[in-house]
Write an enzyme that holds these catalytic residues in place. Structure first.
Site, PDB file in Angstrom:
ATOM      1  N   SER A  16       0.821  -1.212   0.000  1.00 40.83           N
ATOM      2  CA  SER A  16       0.000   0.000   0.000  1.00 40.83           C
ATOM      3  C   SER A  16       0.858   1.267   0.000  1.00 40.83           C
ATOM      4  O   SER A  16       1.852   1.369   0.710  1.00 40.83           O
ATOM      5  CB  SER A  16      -0.890  -0.013   1.250  1.00 40.83           C
ATOM      6  OG  SER A  16      -1.674   1.139   1.284  1.00 40.83           O
ATOM      7  N   LYS A  40      -3.474   2.237  -2.189  1.00 41.47           N
ATOM      8  CA  LYS A  40      -3.164   3.340  -1.269  1.00 41.47           C
ATOM      9  C   LYS A  40      -4.253   3.470  -0.204  1.00 41.47           C
ATOM     10  O   LYS A  40      -5.442   3.344  -0.506  1.00 41.47           O
ATOM     11  CB  LYS A  40      -3.054   4.654  -2.081  1.00 41.47           C
ATOM     12  CG  LYS A  40      -2.855   5.903  -1.245  1.00 41.47           C
ATOM     13  CD  LYS A  40      -1.511   5.908  -0.545  1.00 41.47           C
ATOM     14  CE  LYS A  40      -1.379   7.040   0.467  1.00 41.47           C
ATOM     15  NZ  LYS A  40      -0.219   6.865   1.355  1.00 41.47           N
ATOM     16  N   GLY A  67       1.126  11.555   4.667  1.00 42.89           N
ATOM     17  CA  GLY A  67      -0.061  11.989   5.429  1.00 42.89           C
ATOM     18  C   GLY A  67      -1.355  11.448   4.835  1.00 42.89           C
ATOM     19  O   GLY A  67      -2.419  12.056   4.959  1.00 42.89           O
ATOM     20  N   LEU A  68      -1.228  10.264   4.198  1.00 47.57           N
ATOM     21  CA  LEU A  68      -2.408   9.564   3.660  1.00 47.57           C
ATOM     22  C   LEU A  68      -3.260  10.435   2.742  1.00 47.57           C
ATOM     23  O   LEU A  68      -4.468  10.556   2.913  1.00 47.57           O
ATOM     24  CB  LEU A  68      -3.235   8.949   4.802  1.00 47.57           C
ATOM     25  CG  LEU A  68      -2.558   7.752   5.474  1.00 47.57           C
ATOM     26  CD1 LEU A  68      -3.329   7.291   6.698  1.00 47.57           C
ATOM     27  CD2 LEU A  68      -2.384   6.571   4.517  1.00 47.57           C
ATOM     28  N   ASN A  94      -6.713  -1.019   1.480  1.00 50.99           N
ATOM     29  CA  ASN A  94      -6.105  -0.571   2.735  1.00 50.99           C
ATOM     30  C   ASN A  94      -6.980   0.552   3.287  1.00 50.99           C
ATOM     31  O   ASN A  94      -7.147   1.586   2.648  1.00 50.99           O
ATOM     32  CB  ASN A  94      -4.683  -0.094   2.398  1.00 50.99           C
ATOM     33  CG  ASN A  94      -3.874   0.332   3.604  1.00 50.99           C
ATOM     34  OD1 ASN A  94      -4.011   1.451   4.090  1.00 50.99           O
ATOM     35  ND2 ASN A  94      -3.012  -0.526   4.082  1.00 50.99           N
ATOM     36  N   CYS A 125      -0.217   3.705  10.414  1.00 56.84           N
ATOM     37  CA  CYS A 125       0.419   4.815   9.693  1.00 56.84           C
ATOM     38  C   CYS A 125       1.032   5.782  10.702  1.00 56.84           C
ATOM     39  O   CYS A 125       0.326   6.300  11.570  1.00 56.84           O
ATOM     40  CB  CYS A 125      -0.574   5.561   8.816  1.00 56.84           C
ATOM     41  SG  CYS A 125       0.241   6.943   7.973  1.00 56.84           S
ATOM     42  N   LYS A 160      -2.841  -4.247   9.612  1.00 60.86           N
ATOM     43  CA  LYS A 160      -1.443  -4.000   9.272  1.00 60.86           C
ATOM     44  C   LYS A 160      -0.744  -3.413  10.487  1.00 60.86           C
ATOM     45  O   LYS A 160      -1.115  -2.343  10.969  1.00 60.86           O
ATOM     46  CB  LYS A 160      -1.345  -3.057   8.080  1.00 60.86           C
ATOM     47  CG  LYS A 160       0.089  -2.787   7.685  1.00 60.86           C
ATOM     48  CD  LYS A 160       0.193  -2.372   6.257  1.00 60.86           C
ATOM     49  CE  LYS A 160       1.580  -1.906   5.920  1.00 60.86           C
ATOM     50  NZ  LYS A 160       1.639  -1.350   4.582  1.00 60.86           N
ATOM     51  N   ASN A 187       4.588  -1.932   8.840  1.00 62.36           N
ATOM     52  CA  ASN A 187       4.513  -0.586   8.282  1.00 62.36           C
ATOM     53  C   ASN A 187       5.872   0.085   8.547  1.00 62.36           C
ATOM     54  O   ASN A 187       6.815  -0.569   9.009  1.00 62.36           O
ATOM     55  CB  ASN A 187       3.351   0.183   8.922  1.00 62.36           C
ATOM     56  CG  ASN A 187       2.789   1.246   7.978  1.00 62.36           C
ATOM     57  OD1 ASN A 187       3.548   1.960   7.317  1.00 62.36           O
ATOM     58  ND2 ASN A 187       1.479   1.359   7.901  1.00 62.36           N
ATOM     59  N   GLY A 238       9.038  -5.243   4.145  1.00 61.45           N
ATOM     60  CA  GLY A 238      10.026  -4.314   4.678  1.00 61.45           C
ATOM     61  C   GLY A 238      11.337  -4.498   3.942  1.00 61.45           C
ATOM     62  O   GLY A 238      12.100  -5.420   4.239  1.00 61.45           O
TER      63      GLY A 238
HETATM   64  C1  LIG Z   1       5.469   6.601   0.090  1.00 64.77           C
HETATM   65  C2  LIG Z   1       4.870   5.540   0.959  1.00 64.77           C
HETATM   66  C3  LIG Z   1       3.490   5.542   1.196  1.00 64.77           C
HETATM   67  C4  LIG Z   1       2.921   4.563   2.006  1.00 64.77           C
HETATM   68  N1  LIG Z   1       1.562   4.568   2.217  1.00 64.77           N
HETATM   69  C5  LIG Z   1       0.981   3.573   2.933  1.00 64.77           C
HETATM   70  C6  LIG Z   1      -0.431   3.516   3.093  1.00 64.77           C
HETATM   71  O1  LIG Z   1      -1.185   4.316   2.539  1.00 64.77           O
HETATM   72  N2  LIG Z   1      -0.940   2.519   3.880  1.00 64.77           N
HETATM   73  C7  LIG Z   1      -0.132   1.576   4.486  1.00 64.77           C
HETATM   74  O2  LIG Z   1      -0.642   0.696   5.188  1.00 64.77           O
HETATM   75  N3  LIG Z   1       1.205   1.592   4.316  1.00 64.77           N
HETATM   76  C8  LIG Z   1       1.770   2.564   3.563  1.00 64.77           C
HETATM   77  N4  LIG Z   1       3.138   2.566   3.382  1.00 64.77           N
HETATM   78  C9  LIG Z   1       3.962   1.499   3.989  1.00 64.77           C
HETATM   79  C10 LIG Z   1       4.275   0.375   2.976  1.00 64.77           C
HETATM   80  O3  LIG Z   1       3.085  -0.238   2.516  1.00 64.77           O
HETATM   81  C11 LIG Z   1       5.190  -0.694   3.612  1.00 64.77           C
HETATM   82  O4  LIG Z   1       4.562  -1.218   4.765  1.00 64.77           O
HETATM   83  C12 LIG Z   1       6.547  -0.140   4.036  1.00 64.77           C
HETATM   84  O5  LIG Z   1       7.003   0.843   3.126  1.00 64.77           O
HETATM   85  C13 LIG Z   1       7.618  -1.223   4.176  1.00 64.77           C
HETATM   86  O6  LIG Z   1       7.816  -1.906   2.958  1.00 64.77           O
HETATM   87  P1  LIG Z   1       8.973  -1.492   1.888  1.00 64.77           P
HETATM   88  O7  LIG Z   1      10.253  -1.348   2.664  1.00 64.77           O
HETATM   89  O8  LIG Z   1       8.985  -2.613   0.873  1.00 64.77           O
HETATM   90  O9  LIG Z   1       8.541  -0.190   1.281  1.00 64.77           O
HETATM   91  C14 LIG Z   1       3.736   3.554   2.576  1.00 64.77           C
HETATM   92  C15 LIG Z   1       5.116   3.552   2.327  1.00 64.77           C
HETATM   93  C16 LIG Z   1       5.689   4.508   1.523  1.00 64.77           C
HETATM   94  C17 LIG Z   1       7.166   4.468   1.248  1.00 64.77           C
END
Ligand SMILES: Cc1cc2nc3c(=O)[nH]c(=O)nc-3n(C[C@H](O)[C@H](O)[C@H](O)COP(=O)(O)O)c2cc1C
Length: 308
Positions: A16, A40, A67-68, A94, A125, A160, A187, A238
């Protein structure tokens, strides 16, 4: 590959916030070739998110405080779901709330939408002031959201979890007991970066969430710990950037994984991950990735520890 009642073609899910609403990638990736797409985070209404700068590069990772920002659930259903359905995507929505009632309302609305495969409850978040992570940081808050959503939907629900807690396995246990079908973790990690010349924070929100390879060993450890504590499937994530990273999460105990930050670096990463995974299974005479889940062998290390 089964996550509760949800069947995935393979264990790779777009994380997401790192894959838009999925439709943005429809022209360059066959969306149906992914195990799933976690879209998202959505609130009931549209949100602007934080002002820029809201992304900063850090060693082996990135900091974000979006900030969602989002179009809200109603526009998502009207504008994005038809294309996602047409393209055969497995859609995991999500959802975010500032109150339990908001999560419940979102779950009710989405339960009636054709093509929504599961709900991921964003209780983690780090970039909003109310709701979100305040639920996910306590056993009580986690159980409260999961139980309330469970009562109004038959869709599979995946809370999550945030890594910004002392004992993530107790939070995972609370989610399981409250009726979750699986847990997604992790997250982002609360973090900050400062421009020393100006002495100003690099993000407008001052603090943000750290993602990318920098967090991977911590995330793997958390998946491993949760695997000992719960029976429901774990969706691990992650810092995954390669098939070997995917395998690390699966061997630690994840049934499926999500890939986030790496998709910004290489949006065509998906077939490469799948090829690497298939190659490993072939070399190890395995039929499915599910056979690998939680197969970490700690026995030799434990013997060394006892005899030293
Ligand atoms: C730019 C950005 C926006 C994110 N937005 C959300 C979100 O809307 N909802 C959510 O549950 N996680 C969100 N995440 C977290 C990711 O889904 C994920 O849990 C986290 O980045 C770890 O995985 P990664 O290292 O592969 O990115 C966001 C991460 C990033 C970098």
């Amino acid at each position: 590959m089964k996550i509760g009642s949800l069947t995935l073609a393979n264990p790779l899910i777009a994380a997401s916030g790192c894959f838009g609403y999925g439709t943005e990638y429809g022209e360059i990736i066959d969306l149906s070739s992914l195990g799933g797409i976690a879209v998202k985070g959505l609130f009931l209404t549209e949100r602007e998110g934080h002002p820029p700068p809201r992304i900063v590069e850090t060693p082996a990772g990135m900091l974000n405080a979006i900030g969602l920002q989002g179009i809200g659930v109603h526009r998502f259903i009207a504008e994005k779901m038809p294309e996602l359905r047409d393209r055969g995507a497995v859609v995991i929505v999500n959802i975010c709330g500032t109150t339990i009632q908001e999560y419940v309302e979102l779950a009710r609305i989405l339960s009636d939408v054709e093509g929504v495969a599961a709900l991921e409850l964003n209780i983690s978040c780090p970039n909003i002031k109310e709701g979100g992570i305040t639920f996910g940081c306590s056993v009580h808050g986690t159980a409260g959201v999961v139980r309330a959503v469970r009562a109004v939907t038959r869709l599979p629900i995946f809370p999550k979890l945030t890594p910004n807690v002392t004992d993530i396995s107790s939070i995972a246990r609370a989610a399981e007991e409250a009726g979750a079908d699986a847990v997604s973790l992790v997250n982002t990690f609360l973090a900050m970066a400062i421009d020393v010349e100006t002495r100003r924070p690099r993000l407008s929100n001052i603090v943000g969430g750290l993602s990318g390879p920098a967090i991977r060993p911590i995330a793997v450890r958390m998946v491993y710990e949760c695997r000992q504590a719960i029976r429901i499937p774990i969706i691990g994530m992650g810092g995954i950037t390669s098939a070997s990273d995917v395998l690390e999460f699966i061997i630690a105990g994840a049934a499926a994984v999500q890939v986030g930050t790496a998709n910004f670096v290489d949006p065509l990463i998906w077939p490469k991950l799948l090829d690497g995974l298939r190659d490993y299974l072939r070399r190890h005479n395995l039929n499915t990735a599910a056979e690998l889940c939680g197969t970490i062998d700690t026995s030799a290390r434990e013997k060394e520890w006892i005899s030293s």
